[in-house]
Write a protein that holds these residues in place. Structure first.
Motif, PDB file in Angstrom:
ATOM      1  N   THR A 111      -5.894  -3.429  -0.965  1.00  0.00           N
ATOM      2  CA  THR A 111      -4.438  -3.570  -1.077  1.00  0.00           C
ATOM      3  C   THR A 111      -3.877  -4.490   0.003  1.00  0.00           C
ATOM      4  O   THR A 111      -4.527  -4.749   1.013  1.00  0.00           O
ATOM      5  N   CYS A 112      -2.666  -4.946  -0.248  1.00  0.00           N
ATOM      6  CA  CYS A 112      -1.941  -5.760   0.725  1.00  0.00           C
ATOM      7  C   CYS A 112      -0.808  -4.905   1.286  1.00  0.00           C
ATOM      8  O   CYS A 112       0.107  -4.530   0.558  1.00  0.00           O
ATOM      9  N   ASP A 113      -0.889  -4.597   2.579  1.00  0.00           N
ATOM     10  CA  ASP A 113       0.123  -3.701   3.169  1.00  0.00           C
ATOM     11  C   ASP A 113       0.440  -4.121   4.608  1.00  0.00           C
ATOM     12  O   ASP A 113       0.280  -3.336   5.543  1.00  0.00           O
ATOM     13  N   PRO A 114       0.872  -5.374   4.794  1.00  0.00           N
ATOM     14  CA  PRO A 114       1.058  -5.867   6.164  1.00  0.00           C
ATOM     15  C   PRO A 114       2.158  -5.119   6.923  1.00  0.00           C
ATOM     16  O   PRO A 114       3.279  -4.985   6.442  1.00  0.00           O
ATOM     17  N   PRO A 149      -2.951  -5.554   8.704  1.00  0.00           N
ATOM     18  CA  PRO A 149      -4.374  -5.616   9.041  1.00  0.00           C
ATOM     19  C   PRO A 149      -4.987  -7.010   8.923  1.00  0.00           C
ATOM     20  O   PRO A 149      -6.203  -7.169   9.074  1.00  0.00           O
ATOM     21  N   GLY A 179      -1.642 -12.468  -2.978  1.00  0.00           N
ATOM     22  CA  GLY A 179      -1.525 -11.064  -2.576  1.00  0.00           C
ATOM     23  C   GLY A 179      -0.375 -10.376  -3.277  1.00  0.00           C
ATOM     24  O   GLY A 179      -0.432  -9.181  -3.555  1.00  0.00           O
TER      25      GLY A 179
END
Ligand code: SF4
Length: 498
Positions: free
Chosen positions: A424-427, A435, A378
């Motif tokens: 996208t990776c947007d933790p 998410p 990621g």
């Protein structure tokens, strides 16, 4: 060099919440400690420091990276460690307490010995960390930089990538070569993977190893279905899998029909909730995406394995059944020895296990393509590289156990990946929760849909798997760093943490 990555590297039993931010750094720290011992520097070490760069620095706290480093420095390994020994190893560390470096050499250690440097990005990989061991006079004894390159894989600065380099009988660099090789030899993708594994270990070891992976996956599903409460971290996310399990069991108890699609989502939530809680998890191919393969495999195991469709009908492109009975390539029937001494339940269990071995081997053959020709990290390619790859692997695995041809398997993997491109990776809060947890449930469902679509076709399709892998790679390069596991964009900046 072949792209094939062993199933035993792609699916490694470890701890949550992240393969790149927890498992990889723990392995790096443990390897560093082992190097201190093997170079006889250990007894001279008076202090240790660790700098976490780039994405490891940006989301390391939420991903348990410092905890993993402390555990690794003590010589603990992700495969065997009690997850409780990792969870708060750094967070709860009393300043100045003695740390047993490599399990035996005591040095004073405080939480400040681990430094977060999110703005420093090393050229080797966005997930970088430097460990330094010093003598009592402050002189550096040993210093190493490690890269956590995704899926729990690590690379030491100056070292070649750690991809299985052993020569395999079925080398392939892309999906087109893999399909051509299978055509030439009249074998399935799973059989090609099995023969590649055979270059490294016996059939018995392959079967036992795959069963161990599946048992760990199934245990994780079951643990997640039975644990309730709130996940660790500032978001206070409530666990949902056990609630859904109770609802689905009640529906069945009332005489209504099973709802397999809803179970599928619950299985995925269960694994990712266990992962977020720092539990025992199998990277598949990463921890953030660890719920998709077990959920789809469990869905097959519980609702499709006895349907009469699938493994029993799976034959080579030339129509024969080949390969090892141990791995289930003789079809749906038990071996004569099993049939003679076992009851129906035992035979059914054995046949299911064969299907799971086929599922995992097919998924590994496909996952190798994503790992080598694009990324499963990621921090490198965004969530398309993690959840997208896992979804494609699961779609291919399910297509295989449902009797799909090699081209239908390739088609299923392509469909699954195509519809994750650009993800996208947007933790939020740097935690592998929002998410990520729901995203695994959605991707499990997408994998099943992709397999269904592919199985209804004849394997011919417009966009090849190789094209979609290359597109994922290019999209990952174009993607802003904000969306690569830094929590600096997307949901991570639009959801208020409270
Ligand atoms: S958003 Fe995707 S890639 Fe990022 S941490 Fe979550 S699961 Fe992993």
């Amino acid at each position: 060099m072949s792209a094939y990555v062993s199933a035993f590297e792609l699916f490694s039993i470890g701890v949550g919440p992240s393969s790149s931010h927890t498992v990889g750094p723990m392995r790096a720290a443990a390897e560093f400690a082992a190097r201190l011992r093997s170079t006889r520097a250990l007894e001279h070490v008076a202090s240790i420091s660790c700098a976490l760069y780039g994405s490891l620095g940006a989301t390391g706290i939420g991903h348990g990276t410092p905890d993993a480093v402390v555990a690794g420095l003590q010589g603990l390994e992700p495969e065997t460690v009690d997850p409780d020994a990792v969870r708060r190893a750094w967070s709860d560390w009393p300043d100045g307490q003695t740390l047993a470096l490599a399990g035996s050499h005591g040095i004073p250690f405080s939480r400040d010995d681990i430094v977060l440097a999110p703005r420093t990005r090393l050229p080797g990989h966005p997930n970088a960390m430097t460990l330094a061991a010093r003598a009592a006079d402050g002189a550096v004894l040993v210093e190493e930089t490690y890269y956590s390159v995704g899926g729990g894989f690590i690379r030491r600065e100056g070292e070649a990538p750690r991809v299985a380099a052993a020569p395999v009988p079925f080398p392939y660099t892309d999906a087109a070569t893999l399909l051509a090789l299978c055509d030439e030899h009249g074998i399935t993708i799973a059989e090609a993977a099995r023969r590649n594994e055979e270059a490294l270990r016996s059939d018995e070891e392959i079967a036992e190893g795959l069963d161990r992976i599946w048992d760990a996956m199934a245990s994780c599903v079951n643990a997640g279905l039975s644990h309730d409460g709130v996940l660790p971290g500032i978001l206070k996310v409530k666990r949902r899998a056990s609630v859904i399990r109770a609802q689905l069991e009640e529906i069945k108890a009332e005489g209504h029909r099973e709802l397999p699609g809803e179970w599928l989502g619950a299985f995925a939530l269960a694994v990712n909730e266990e992962n977020a809680a720092g539990g025992r998890v199998v990277t598949a191919p990463t921890n953030g995406a660890a719920g998709i393969l077990p959920a789809v495999a469990m869905y097959w195991w519980r609702f499709l394995a006895d349907s009469g469709l699938g493994v029993g009908n799976a034959v080579t492109p030339h129509g024969e059944l080949v390969g090892s009975a141990l791995l289930g390539f003789h079809g749906h029937a038990a071996t004569p020895a099993e049939a003679a001494g076992w009851d129906d339940a035992q035979v059914a269990e054995a046949n299911r296990r064969r299907g799971i071995r086929r599922f995992l081997l097919t998924a590994a053959a496909l996952g190798s393509l994503f790992k080598n020709n694009a990324s499963i990290s990621g921090a490198e390619g965004g969530c398309q590289a993690e959840v997208g790859s896992a979804c494609a692997m699961a779609a291919g695995g399910l297509t295989a156990v449902m009797g799909g041809t090699n081209r239908q398997i390739e088609n299923a993997a392509e469909i699954a990946m195509e519809h994750h491109l650009g993800l996208t990776c947007d933790p939020v809060g740097g935690l592998v929760q929002i998410p990520c947890i729901e995203r695994n449930a959605i991707a499990a469902s997408t994998a099943v849909t992709a397999a269904r679509l592919a199985l209804r076709g004849d394997g011919t399709h417009y966009v090849s798997l190789d094209t979609v892998v290359e597109t994922m790679r290019q999209t990952g390069i174009d993607m802003s760093t904000k969306y690569k596991e830094t929590s600096e964009g997307g949901l991570a900046v639009n959801v208020i943490e409270c």
